[in-house]
Design a protein around this motif. Structure first.
Motif, short mmCIF file in Angstrom:
data_model
loop_
_atom_site.label_atom_id
_atom_site.label_comp_id
_atom_site.label_asym_id
_atom_site.label_seq_id
_atom_site.Cartn_x
_atom_site.Cartn_y
_atom_site.Cartn_z
N LYS A 1 18.80 -5.65 0.99
CA LYS A 1 18.28 -4.38 1.46
C LYS A 1 16.80 -4.27 1.16
N LEU A 2 16.10 -3.53 1.99
CA LEU A 2 14.68 -3.30 1.74
C LEU A 2 14.49 -2.63 0.38
N VAL A 3 13.50 -3.10 -0.35
CA VAL A 3 13.19 -2.49 -1.64
C VAL A 3 12.60 -1.11 -1.40
N PRO A 4 13.21 -0.05 -1.93
CA PRO A 4 12.64 1.30 -1.74
C PRO A 4 11.22 1.37 -2.27
N LEU A 5 10.36 2.13 -1.59
CA LEU A 5 8.97 2.25 -2.00
C LEU A 5 8.84 2.75 -3.43
N THR A 6 9.73 3.65 -3.82
CA THR A 6 9.64 4.24 -5.17
C THR A 6 10.18 3.32 -6.25
N GLU A 7 10.80 2.19 -5.84
CA GLU A 7 11.38 1.27 -6.82
C GLU A 7 10.66 -0.07 -6.85
N MET A 8 9.55 -0.19 -6.12
CA MET A 8 8.78 -1.43 -6.18
C MET A 8 8.25 -1.65 -7.59
N ASP A 9 8.18 -2.90 -7.97
CA ASP A 9 7.75 -3.25 -9.32
C ASP A 9 6.23 -3.29 -9.41
N PHE A 10 5.64 -2.23 -9.97
CA PHE A 10 4.19 -2.18 -10.20
C PHE A 10 3.88 -2.09 -11.69
N SER A 11 4.77 -2.63 -12.51
CA SER A 11 4.60 -2.52 -13.96
C SER A 11 3.37 -3.27 -14.45
N THR B 1 0.82 -1.21 0.00
CA THR B 1 0.00 0.00 0.00
C THR B 1 0.86 1.27 0.00
N ARG B 2 1.90 1.26 0.82
CA ARG B 2 2.79 2.42 0.88
C ARG B 2 3.51 2.62 -0.45
N GLY B 3 3.86 1.51 -1.11
CA GLY B 3 4.51 1.61 -2.41
C GLY B 3 3.60 2.20 -3.47
N LEU B 4 2.32 1.78 -3.47
CA LEU B 4 1.36 2.34 -4.42
C LEU B 4 1.24 3.86 -4.23
N LYS B 5 1.15 4.28 -2.98
CA LYS B 5 1.02 5.72 -2.70
C LYS B 5 2.28 6.47 -3.12
N ALA B 6 3.45 5.88 -2.84
CA ALA B 6 4.71 6.56 -3.17
C ALA B 6 4.87 6.74 -4.67
N GLN B 7 4.29 5.84 -5.46
CA GLN B 7 4.41 5.93 -6.91
C GLN B 7 3.17 6.53 -7.56
#
Length: 539
Positions: free
Chosen positions: A502-512, A423-429
């Motif tokens: 390392k933790l995957v940064p929220l802005t680099e999560m794969d939502f392609s 959820t945080r990744g979706l918001k960050a992107q």
């Protein structure tokens, strides 16, 4: 090796975008076949749940918590199950990859979390399988107790292995019909229980709510008086209810082998809460009004056969033939659960191999898409069921169930934690949840995931509180309850130190995947046929 396919995952990193076309190629390389049709997936969502947990272990919940205590325990655990299901459903329907949550953990958290979750996923289902085989062997004793239970364990294990080796489509079709039998069985048992309670059996007086009055709606746990004893009895039922519910998420691990998963997975998940209400609440309510919580036959450690509370109710009503028929249904139910447990454990091991977290040969599949080495290895560990031959079957079943329940709750915890990151990744992107194939309004800010996360943490922490009562210490229970909880963080941090992940940064999560597939409209998810809609709800 001729007839085998192996997937090379060394080029894929958790943060590198992967589109739908590449995922399909990966599926082909891995050898998995999308042989599970929508009706198979729908029935798997219930077939992985209905088994000895409800048909047998609910008797322990009744004995420990009383009819109302057991009902409340199953209600709370049911809400946790539902919250977990909609959380994992949102992620897996969005990206139905081989390995399900194991693969997604590397995308939304890190490789170490994927490693830990994957191995605990495998361990949990590998432990559940021998507990199922142990229970199955004892169910046979109702008809014939002259044959050593080890013979029945071998027969049922070979049956499960054979069905799994025939391919995903054969497994799905077999599980569809066995799960249909489960649905009909529990429906018939609920109706039968109501008839017994109402005095519909010739020569029997109405029972009504007699057992709610005497011995009462709650049990004074361990003889502790007052509200504290009643609360502790209720609290004990949570762990037993957990064993019954764990398995709902089996559709997540099957996502990589489902046809049109963006349609079939949401449809299966949408009806979870109705099945919880109809089958679990209905089943637990019926045994609470037809069987006394003081009945000694409910105790798994009594040294006798693992008596189903449903069979106890029918026997007490004086119905002669029906117990044998119900026992046959329970055996079919156990075979179904054993099939699903072997399927899930082997796919978890296969998913680990795809991520490079297990030996690569576990990624090899036969021409029909079966990860043969993963199935065989999981089957070998199922021989733990022979432990039940050295002590009472009830004790062995209880220890294995405790180990599996702890592992299963840790899986739920991990999936819900993943959802908070998702959820945080979706918001960050800047990606709207409306673009997901499946999303639930109560989980918009991971509210449902956080609810389940908190409850699971509390239940795990106090899962074996009763061993600290005066005179109640039991080393085996303490170890089986808390060892998985200790090993989970140890495994994670040890792998993290070793791999330096390392933790995957929220802005680099794969939502392609958002940009590589049309969102599924509501009209496409639900069947247009009224009869099909009804069937998808109850089954």
């Amino acid at each position: 090796m001729s007839g085998f396919a192996e997937h090379d995952d060394t080029k894929e990193e958790a943060h590198i975008p992967t589109d739908i076309a590449v995922v399909s190629e990966a599926d082909a390389e891995a050898g998995l076949q999308r042989g599970l049709r929508p009706r198979h997936v729908t029935m798997l969502s219930i077939g992985g749940v209905l088994g000895t947990g409800l048909f047998l272990y609910s008797g322990s919940a009744l004995a420990n918590g009383g009819p109302l205590g057991a009902l409340l325990g199953f209600a709370i655990m049911g809400s946790m199950c539902w919250a977990t299901m909609i959380s994992v459903g949102e992620m897996v329907a969005f990206e139905p990859l081989p390995g399900g949550p194991i693969t997604l953990a590397a995308r939304y958290v890190d490789k170490s979390f994927s490693f830990t979750l994957g191995w605990f996923y495998w361990y949990t289902w590998t432990i559940f399988l021998p507990s199922e085989l142990s229970a199955l062997s004892v169910l046979i004793n109702l008809w014939n107790d002259s044959v050593n239970n080890g013979v029945w364990i071998v027969i049922f294990l070979l049956t499960a292995i054979s069905i799994n080796m025939l391919g995903t489509r054969v497994y799905g079709e077999t599980e569809f019909w066995l799960s249909t039998t489960k649905v009909l069985l529990i429906t018939g048992l609920i109706i039968c229980g109501v008839i017994i309670s109402a005095g519909g059996v010739k020569g029997q007086e109405p029972i009504g709510f007699r057992y709610w009055r005497d011995p009462g709606p709650f049990v004074q746990y361990a003889g502790i008086s007052g509200s504290l004893g009643r609360f502790l009895g209720f609290w004990t039922t949570l762990r037993q209810a957990a064993f019954a519910y764990i398995g709902s998420e089996i559709v997540a691990i099957a996502a990589g082998e489902a046809k049109n998963p963006r349609v079939s997975l949401p449809r299966a998940i949408r009806s979870v809460y109705l099945r919880i209400v109809l089958f679990y609440f209905g089943g637990v309510f019926v045994i609470g009004i037809t069987v006394s919580s003081a009945d000694e036959r409910l105790l798994l450690s009594s040294g006798t056969a693992l008596a189903s509370p449903f069979v106890i109710a029918i026997q007490s009503a004086g119905i002669k033939v029906l117990p044998a028929i119900v026992n046959a249904g329970l055996i079919l139910s156990g075979i179904s659960a054993a099939n699903s447990e072997l399927f899930t454990s082997s796919r978890a091991l296969h998913g680990l191999a795809l991520r490079g977290s297990a030996p690569r040969f576990f990624a090899r599949t036969m021409s029909n898409g079966v990860p043969v080495y993963a199935v065989a290895t999981s089957g070998i560990f199922a021989t733990l069921a022979f432990m039940s031959l050295g002590s009472t079957a009830g004790e062995a079943f209880g220890y294995l169930a405790t180990l599996g329940s702890a592992g299963g709750l840790l899986m739920w915890w991990g999936m819900c934690f993943m959802h908070t990151r998702f959820t945080r990744g979706l918001k960050a992107q800047g990606i709207s949840r409306s673009r997901l194939p499946y999303h639930h309004r109560l989980n918009s800010n991971s509210y449902a995931a956080i609810y389940a996360l908190c409850w699971v943490t509390v239940v795990l922490f106090f899962s074996a509180w009763y061993v600290f009562l005066k005179g109640g210490w039991d080393t085996a229970t303490f170890i089986t309850s808390y060892l998985p909880i200790v090993l989970f963080p140890i495994t994670y941090f040890c792998h993290k130190l070793w791999s330096k992940s390392k933790l995957v940064p929220l802005t680099e999560m794969d939502f392609s995947a958002v940009d590589n597939g049309d969102p599924v409209e509501e009209s496409n998810v639900e069947s247009k046929s009224g009869a099909s809609r009804f069937w998808s709800i109850i089954a």
